[in-house]
Scaffold this active site. Sequence first.
Site, short mmCIF file in Angstrom:
data_model
loop_
_atom_site.label_atom_id
_atom_site.label_comp_id
_atom_site.label_asym_id
_atom_site.label_seq_id
_atom_site.Cartn_x
_atom_site.Cartn_y
_atom_site.Cartn_z
N THR A 154 0.84 -1.19 0.00
CA THR A 154 0.00 0.00 0.00
C THR A 154 0.88 1.25 0.00
OG1 THR A 154 -1.93 1.02 1.02
CG2 THR A 154 -0.37 -0.03 2.53
N LYS A 162 3.51 1.46 -3.87
CA LYS A 162 2.95 0.69 -4.99
C LYS A 162 3.78 0.82 -6.28
CE LYS A 162 -1.89 0.77 -3.47
NZ LYS A 162 -3.25 1.17 -3.85
N ASN A 206 -0.31 -3.72 -6.17
CA ASN A 206 -0.73 -3.89 -4.77
C ASN A 206 -0.71 -5.35 -4.33
OD1 ASN A 206 -3.04 -5.05 -5.82
ND2 ASN A 206 -4.46 -3.86 -4.58
N ASP A 218 -7.19 -3.33 -7.38
CA ASP A 218 -8.16 -2.29 -7.01
C ASP A 218 -9.32 -2.22 -8.01
OD1 ASP A 218 -6.79 -1.51 -4.76
OD2 ASP A 218 -5.77 0.16 -5.73
N ASN A 271 -9.53 15.66 -14.43
CA ASN A 271 -8.66 15.87 -13.28
C ASN A 271 -8.39 17.36 -13.09
OD1 ASN A 271 -7.10 14.69 -11.14
ND2 ASN A 271 -5.25 15.30 -12.25
#
Length: 272
Positions: free
Chosen positions: A62, A66, A87, A103, A151
């Site tokens: 984590t 990563k 991960n 994820d 973003n």
Amino acid sequence: MDQYAVFGNPIAQSKSPFIHKSFAKETDQILDYRAILAPTDSFHESLEAFFADSNAKGCNVTMPFKEQAAQWVDELSPAAKIAGAVNTIMRKGDGTFWGDTTDGYGLTMDLVQYGIQLEGKRILLIGAGGAARGVIIPIMERNPSALVIANRTEQKALTLASLVKENWVSGCTFEELDQLDAFDLIINSTSASLSNVLPSVSEEVISRAEAVYDMVYLPEPTIFMQHANDLGVKKTIDGLGMLVGQAAKSFSIWRGVEPNCKPVLEQLRKAL
Ligand code: NDP
């Protein structure tokens, strides 16, 4: 006994030992799983010390390691290549190390639990950090009709969209979203909810969505979920199920069995 661990810094807050020990109990797997605090300047050394034990079969990684984990493994899954992050590490039979990012599986599995289909849908992904990079490929595999990545720092959204080279995947600023058709699902992959702030996406864009997913999870619905609720969005979901789903995928990669996520999720929800 087979050994597993999660590496991070900090790591005391990690729910992974609880989740994996619960999965092991439920599936009758005999294994140990612990949290390891790796120094920020010697993560690779910590990994090597752990895997020096031949009983060490795999680990989770984590923040903030990563990306370093992706550089350390011998081989990357396609999703981990795009993410540039790992991960989940597995020691293979030939002694080499394989890295994946689970994820995205956790996210898409959780969406299915909530009855949200991605096929043919218009998806907006807000944020272009590590979490966004990790979910792009699993989302694309569900064949949405469009995936727009927006973003705050536009260049990161454009770069991420360009990595996948599909004309139905694009990047833009928050402002440009106002010119686009409505989205069926909005996924907030920013960390903004942790600071109790909203990404500056217009109310109009959010109000037209059928469902909103926030990767952050907190004891109460996040500010982003509350905002969407107030704007009339029918389904608002937090990221706790994604957390359990990504762990379930790691567990099945290592052990070859699919754990049941529901009881663990219920216990975590009560303990938040
Ligand atoms: P990164 O630091 O890599 O990226 C953070 C992202 O959030 C960037 O896109 C950044 O934009 C954006 N951001 C931060 N603050 C704001 C703001 N105020 N307004 C708009 N955008 C903002 O973090 P990660 O991608 O790794 O993680 C993001 C979140 O996802 C974390 O909160 C993490 O807890 C959660 N997460 C949850 C998981 C789960 O299983 N539920 C799994 C993985 C992550 P910019 O580029 O402009 O700085």
